[in-house]
Design an enzyme around this catalytic site. Structure first.
Site, PDB file in Angstrom:
ATOM      1  N   GLU A 126      21.002  30.808  42.322  1.00 22.04           N
ATOM      2  CA  GLU A 126      20.605  32.145  42.783  1.00 22.04           C
ATOM      3  C   GLU A 126      21.636  33.166  42.324  1.00 22.04           C
ATOM      4  O   GLU A 126      22.778  32.800  42.040  1.00 22.04           O
ATOM      5  CB  GLU A 126      20.526  32.148  44.318  1.00 22.04           C
ATOM      6  CG  GLU A 126      21.909  32.044  44.967  1.00 22.04           C
ATOM      7  CD  GLU A 126      21.881  31.539  46.406  1.00 22.04           C
ATOM      8  OE1 GLU A 126      21.458  30.389  46.613  1.00 22.04           O
ATOM      9  OE2 GLU A 126      22.318  32.288  47.283  1.00 22.04           O
ATOM     10  N   LYS A 128      24.560  35.851  42.179  1.00 19.67           N
ATOM     11  CA  LYS A 128      25.739  36.157  42.990  1.00 19.67           C
ATOM     12  C   LYS A 128      25.790  37.675  43.129  1.00 19.67           C
ATOM     13  O   LYS A 128      25.993  38.392  42.147  1.00 19.67           O
ATOM     14  CB  LYS A 128      26.996  35.640  42.308  1.00 19.67           C
ATOM     15  CG  LYS A 128      28.250  35.890  43.125  1.00 19.67           C
ATOM     16  CD  LYS A 128      29.430  35.127  42.537  1.00 19.67           C
ATOM     17  CE  LYS A 128      30.657  35.186  43.420  1.00 19.67           C
ATOM     18  NZ  LYS A 128      31.098  36.517  43.769  1.00 19.67           N
ATOM     19  N   ASP A 130      26.996  41.313  43.936  1.00 16.62           N
ATOM     20  CA  ASP A 130      28.323  41.930  43.905  1.00 16.62           C
ATOM     21  C   ASP A 130      28.423  42.996  44.994  1.00 16.62           C
ATOM     22  O   ASP A 130      28.278  44.182  44.741  1.00 16.62           O
ATOM     23  CB  ASP A 130      28.547  42.540  42.515  1.00 16.62           C
ATOM     24  CG  ASP A 130      30.010  42.858  42.287  1.00 16.62           C
ATOM     25  OD1 ASP A 130      30.838  42.493  43.136  1.00 16.62           O
ATOM     26  OD2 ASP A 130      30.320  43.477  41.252  1.00 16.62           O
ATOM     27  N   TYR A 236      22.049  34.746  52.473  1.00 13.00           N
ATOM     28  CA  TYR A 236      22.114  33.562  51.606  1.00 13.00           C
ATOM     29  C   TYR A 236      22.866  32.386  52.218  1.00 13.00           C
ATOM     30  O   TYR A 236      23.057  31.366  51.568  1.00 13.00           O
ATOM     31  CB  TYR A 236      22.738  33.915  50.255  1.00 13.00           C
ATOM     32  CG  TYR A 236      24.081  34.606  50.341  1.00 13.00           C
ATOM     33  CD1 TYR A 236      25.185  33.973  50.895  1.00 13.00           C
ATOM     34  CD2 TYR A 236      24.244  35.906  49.855  1.00 13.00           C
ATOM     35  CE1 TYR A 236      26.404  34.607  50.986  1.00 13.00           C
ATOM     36  CE2 TYR A 236      25.464  36.549  49.943  1.00 13.00           C
ATOM     37  CZ  TYR A 236      26.545  35.889  50.512  1.00 13.00           C
ATOM     38  OH  TYR A 236      27.742  36.517  50.605  1.00 13.00           O
ATOM     39  N   LYS A 324      30.278  32.612  36.739  1.00  9.09           N
ATOM     40  CA  LYS A 324      30.428  34.049  36.529  1.00  9.09           C
ATOM     41  C   LYS A 324      29.894  34.471  35.160  1.00  9.09           C
ATOM     42  O   LYS A 324      29.989  33.722  34.196  1.00  9.09           O
ATOM     43  CB  LYS A 324      31.918  34.444  36.617  1.00  9.09           C
ATOM     44  CG  LYS A 324      32.608  34.072  37.926  1.00  9.09           C
ATOM     45  CD  LYS A 324      32.054  34.797  39.130  1.00  9.09           C
ATOM     46  CE  LYS A 324      32.591  36.196  39.278  1.00  9.09           C
ATOM     47  NZ  LYS A 324      33.914  36.284  39.849  1.00  9.09           N
ATOM     48  N   CYS A 429      67.640  41.807  33.283  1.00  2.00           N
ATOM     49  CA  CYS A 429      66.696  42.379  34.250  1.00  2.00           C
ATOM     50  C   CYS A 429      66.739  43.898  34.126  1.00  2.00           C
ATOM     51  O   CYS A 429      67.822  44.486  34.218  1.00  2.00           O
ATOM     52  CB  CYS A 429      67.070  41.950  35.666  1.00  2.00           C
ATOM     53  SG  CYS A 429      66.149  42.831  36.943  1.00  2.00           S
ATOM     54  N   CYS A 432      68.291  45.352  37.743  1.00  2.00           N
ATOM     55  CA  CYS A 432      69.664  45.166  38.211  1.00  2.00           C
ATOM     56  C   CYS A 432      70.629  44.790  37.088  1.00  2.00           C
ATOM     57  O   CYS A 432      71.828  44.707  37.308  1.00  2.00           O
ATOM     58  CB  CYS A 432      69.718  44.118  39.330  1.00  2.00           C
ATOM     59  SG  CYS A 432      69.463  42.432  38.748  1.00  2.00           S
ATOM     60  N   CYS A 447      64.978  36.915  36.516  1.00  3.26           N
ATOM     61  CA  CYS A 447      66.220  37.626  36.809  1.00  3.26           C
ATOM     62  C   CYS A 447      67.086  36.708  37.655  1.00  3.26           C
ATOM     63  O   CYS A 447      66.623  36.125  38.631  1.00  3.26           O
ATOM     64  CB  CYS A 447      65.880  38.903  37.567  1.00  3.26           C
ATOM     65  SG  CYS A 447      67.274  39.595  38.445  1.00  3.26           S
ATOM     66  N   CYS A 453      69.369  41.848  43.412  1.00  6.45           N
ATOM     67  CA  CYS A 453      68.378  42.591  42.630  1.00  6.45           C
ATOM     68  C   CYS A 453      67.444  43.379  43.553  1.00  6.45           C
ATOM     69  O   CYS A 453      66.694  42.800  44.329  1.00  6.45           O
ATOM     70  CB  CYS A 453      67.560  41.638  41.760  1.00  6.45           C
ATOM     71  SG  CYS A 453      66.300  42.506  40.807  1.00  6.45           S
TER      72      CYS A 453
HETATM   73  S1  IVH Z   1      27.459  31.418  49.250  1.00  2.83           S
HETATM   74  C1  IVH Z   1      30.830  28.981  51.663  1.00  2.83           C
HETATM   75  N1  IVH Z   1      25.827  32.842  47.821  1.00  2.83           N
HETATM   76  O1  IVH Z   1      30.617  35.596  46.771  1.00  2.83           O
HETATM   77  C2  IVH Z   1      30.563  30.142  50.773  1.00  2.83           C
HETATM   78  N2  IVH Z   1      27.987  33.736  48.221  1.00  2.83           N
HETATM   79  O2  IVH Z   1      33.089  34.569  45.642  1.00  2.83           O
HETATM   80  C3  IVH Z   1      29.222  30.747  51.007  1.00  2.83           C
HETATM   81  N3  IVH Z   1      28.349  35.959  47.280  1.00  2.83           N
HETATM   82  O3  IVH Z   1      32.362  35.297  49.784  1.00  2.83           O
HETATM   83  C4  IVH Z   1      28.933  31.794  50.047  1.00  2.83           C
HETATM   84  N4  IVH Z   1      26.342  36.195  46.404  1.00  2.83           N
HETATM   85  O4  IVH Z   1      30.625  37.185  49.549  1.00  2.83           O
HETATM   86  C5  IVH Z   1      27.057  32.780  48.343  1.00  2.83           C
HETATM   87  N5  IVH Z   1      24.248  34.011  46.618  1.00  2.83           N
HETATM   88  C6  IVH Z   1      25.457  33.943  47.138  1.00  2.83           C
HETATM   89  C7  IVH Z   1      26.392  34.977  46.994  1.00  2.83           C
HETATM   90  C8  IVH Z   1      27.663  34.837  47.553  1.00  2.83           C
HETATM   91  C9  IVH Z   1      27.534  36.763  46.596  1.00  2.83           C
HETATM   92  C10 IVH Z   1      29.739  36.292  47.603  1.00  2.83           C
HETATM   93  C11 IVH Z   1      30.182  35.966  49.012  1.00  2.83           C
HETATM   94  C12 IVH Z   1      31.362  35.059  48.852  1.00  2.83           C
HETATM   95  C13 IVH Z   1      31.805  35.378  47.472  1.00  2.83           C
HETATM   96  C14 IVH Z   1      32.593  34.236  46.877  1.00  2.83           C
END
Ligand code: IVH
Length: 701
Positions: A126, A128, A130, A236, A324, A429, A432, A447, A453
């Site tokens: 699914e 991610k 932002d 989610y 990512k 450094c 210092c 350093c 320092c």
């Molecule tokens: S699952 C146990 N699903 O990404 C972790 N997270 O980098 C459960 N996020 O802290 C998270 N989309 O804020 C999950 N489809 C998705 C997500 C998601 C965004 C975020 C979430 C998490 C962060 C981790």
């Protein structure tokens, strides 16, 4: 508006009905006013309804609704958000950046569970999102609490703000009595542009990107501001539950959708890595037209039973990974290379760049890592960038992946000034003047000025007040720099004596009023009583991170025990040294760093002065006091037949045991499978309890 009965004549049933109606009417009025900019009633009528609501609530306090208008929009902003401790920690995800990382992920899951490469294993994939994560708590179907992630353990109470978000239902039908729904708050591209236009028209500063806009909007002390911002929410995940939602991740999400949450329509299940990668490419292709920001694809093991077996590492689940999207890039000029000195004395080269926008964020600095990186080779001397070095004045490609510090990927030799010279890394450094040495086998110059320092001192102080350490409200990096410059604070203990020494001077300072001074000293005083792990981490000892500090604190329990052990282990041998090395998460390098830190007389004195100001709270071994192995140190050796070594370790830790890598006199149990060798032998010599895998499973039930 219904004609209202005199307050004294109201029956309880009438009061309840009227409160419900008032919540509805005032809610609608709020939305009309704040969200739609088209009021449906006069201010006077609005105020009269609010007063009536408050009066009924005062007469029947037990009828006050969780979504009471008194707690919402228009209420006087509280000074800061109160804190909420998450009943189940809000973790983050580990990251993968290319296909190989995902192949590795699948392999590690299979290895842990002992599932062969040919057996099917279902995952979900699914987007991610932002944005920023939010945890919503429902009790008996009513929203009672909303908290930001914070540090994962404790977040901010943003309940009033969350109630203003349309995607977040106020009540649920047929939900478990306790249900914590977790997901992401975000802002769509269209809403973001419109908000920025409004901000600018009103003379305000525009937000850098939708994520910042969403965060800034949710974290408003006045919920009426949040109400006016078009936030959205995707569910989610979940936290505490009084009853399971389903047997799989995908079915659980389907149930959240039935409860009325928005869930992401692009989630699919896949039964192979190939399937996951195909779904990744599909989502990546749709990314530009989704209308909201995503920064990758999240894969999760679908079966919740398998998720439970896989469990967690310290801050991330083993059953999920974020794949990512590749970083965004831009070309700009490197104006200068500057050297920063960190708290452990490491010299970090930083590129000062002509500002350039990379994926919506203005970048003017990038890390250059170390001398080798600038020279065009890695730590083993192998060329990177085909051996091209980086010089001041060069044109470079900058990239950033997610929130990480921007990096320099390459340099354009065709545009290099013929008169430019290779960069010479300093051997002193810059702060210092002490020698900056590069130890054998290390990539960084350090350093040697340690205690003299100023750069190290000020960075140590910044670390000391940072989030995972003392986290002192009102005392951030900027204040530390100022106080250090004045010589008001030169070491941690002086934070706690600042009030007596300079409380009055501070009041006369520009930018400090009675209120902010009072807040600062309150923030400091609140941290005089502090958990052992925060103290250990706060000292800023090289190699000792936040997680390690927690494990060490759990092992020793109290400051007295910890400090005595560090002193006793000073010679790097003997039982205390062995014990330290046997602590889970501590290796010989960290052990040496810890012990040497306390061995240094200047450090020891500074630590004494600090400890004199504090009340350090003991840290108990975690969880399940029921477990027969809580607090015990165990060692696994040989082959296990019922589960993999990794699963055994994870299970033991979740029961409160410490899993060590080597056997010492302090080991409680050695679990020996077939083929166990020297460890079992040593255990028998030491007269320790040696268990078979069966005995062990019987012991832990
Ligand atoms: S699952 C146990 N699903 O990404 C972790 N997270 O980098 C459960 N996020 O802290 C998270 N989309 O804020 C999950 N489809 C998705 C997500 C998601 C965004 C975020 C979430 C998490 C962060 C981790």
């Amino acid at each position: 508006m219904a004609k209202s009965t005199a307050l004294d004549d109201l029956t309880k049933a009438q009061a309840k009905a009227e409160l419900a109606m008032l919540a509805r009417e005032l809610g609608a009025a709020n939305n009309a006013y704040h969200r739609d900019d088209s009021p449906v009633m006069s201010d006077a009528d609005y105020d009269a309804l609010k007063r009536r609501n408050a009066a009924i609530e005062q007469r029947f306090p037990d009828l006050k609704r969780p979504d009471s208008p008194s707690d919402q929009v228009g209420a006087a902003p509280s000074e800061t958000f109160s804190k909420i401790r998450h009943s189940i920690a809000m973790l983050s995800l580990s990251n993968g950046f290319d296909d190989d990382d995902i192949v590795d992920f699948d392999e590690s899951v299979r290895r842990f569970l002992n599932v062969g490469a040919d057996s099917p294993l279902v995952y979900t994939a699914e987007p991610k999102i932002d944005g920023l994560s939010l945890s919503l708590r429902y009790e008996q179907g009513r929203l009672t609490q909303a908290a930001t992630r914070g540090d994962g353990t404790t977040g901010e109470n943003v309940t009033a703000n969350a109630r203003t978000i349309e995607d977040i239902p106020e009540t649920l039908t047929d939900a478990p009595d306790i249900l914590e729904v977790r997901g992401e708050v975000y802002m769509s591209h269209a809403d973001f542009s419109a908000l920025n236009r409004r901000q600018e028209a009103a003379g305000g500063k525009p937000f850098a990107n939708p994520r910042n806009a969403a965060a800034g909007s949710l974290r408003q002390l006045d919920a009426s501001v949040t109400a006016a911002r078009p936030l959205k929410f995707f569910a989610y995940a979940w936290g505490e539950l009084s009853a399971p939602l389903a047997e799989t991740q995908s079915d659980a999400i389907a149930r959240l959708a039935e409860f009325g949450f928005s869930t992401n329509g692009l989630m699919e299940t896949c039964d192979s890595v190939t399937g996951l990668l195909e779904q990744y490419r599909r989502i990546e292709a749709e990314r530009p037209t989704l209308g909201y920001d995503i920064d990758g694809v999240v894969y999760k093991v679908d079966s919740l039973a398998l998720q439970a077996r896989l469990g967690f590492r310290s801050t991330t689940p083993r059953w999920a990974i974020a794949h990512k999207f590749s970083a965004e890039r831009a070309v700009t000029k490197l104006e200068a290379i500057e050297i920063q000195v960190g708290r452990t004395g490491a010299l970090s080269p930083v590129a000062r760049l002509t500002p350039v926008t990379v994926g919506g964020v203005v970048v003017s600095n990038a890390t250059l890592h170390n001398a080798d990186y600038i020279a065009g080779r890695d730590s083993r001397g192998t060329p990177i960038r085909d051996g091209r070095d980086i010089r001041e004045g060069d044109w470079v490609t900058v990239y950033r992946a997610g929130d990480v510090i921007p990096k320099i990927e390459d340099v354009d030799l065709a545009r290099r000034d013929p008169g430019s010279k290779p960069y010479v890394f300093p051997d002193k450094c810059p702060i210092c003047g002490s020698d900056a040495l590069r130890a054998e086998g290390e990539a960084v110059h350090r350093c040697t000025g340690n205690l003299i320092c100023p750069a190290q001192a000020v960075e140590k102080l910044k670390h000391f007040v940072s989030r995972g350490a003392f986290d002192i409200e009102g005392l951030g990096s900027k204040q530390i720099e100022n106080f250090f410059e004045e010589r008001w604070i030169t070491e941690p203990s002086e934070i706690f004596t600042l009030k007596t020494r300079h409380g009055d001077d501070l009041l006369k300072r520009d930018g400090w009023g009675a209120k902010s001074v009072e807040n600062l000293f309150r923030g400091i005083d609140e941290r005089r009583s502090i958990d052992l792990n925060r103290v250990i981490f706060g000292l800023g000892i090289r190699h000792v991170g936040e997680q390690a500090a927690k494990l060490i604190a759990r092992h020793y329990g109290s400051w007295t025990a910890f400090e005595a052990a560090m002193q006793a282990a000073r010679s790097h041998e003997g039982p205390e040294w062995d014990e330290l090395n046997a602590v889970d998460g501590v290796g010989p390098v960290m052990a040496a760093s810890l012990v040497d830190f306390f061995h240094e007389a200047g450090n020891a004195r500074a630590v004494d002065r600090l400890v004199g100001e504090l009340d350090i709270r003991d840290v108990a071994a975690p969880a399940s006091s029921e477990s027969p192995v809580t607090g015990k140190t165990v060692v696994f050796t040989g082959t296990l037949e019922r589960m993999t070594r990794a699963e055994a370790k994870s299970r033991a830790e979740s029961l409160g045991a410490k899993v060590a890598g080597s056997v010492s006199a302090r080991t409680d149990y050695v679990i020996a499978g077939p083929g166990a060798g020297s460890k079992e032998k040593k255990a028998r010599e030491l007269g320790l309890t040696v268990l078979s895998e069966e005995d062990w499973l019987a012991l832990i039930g």
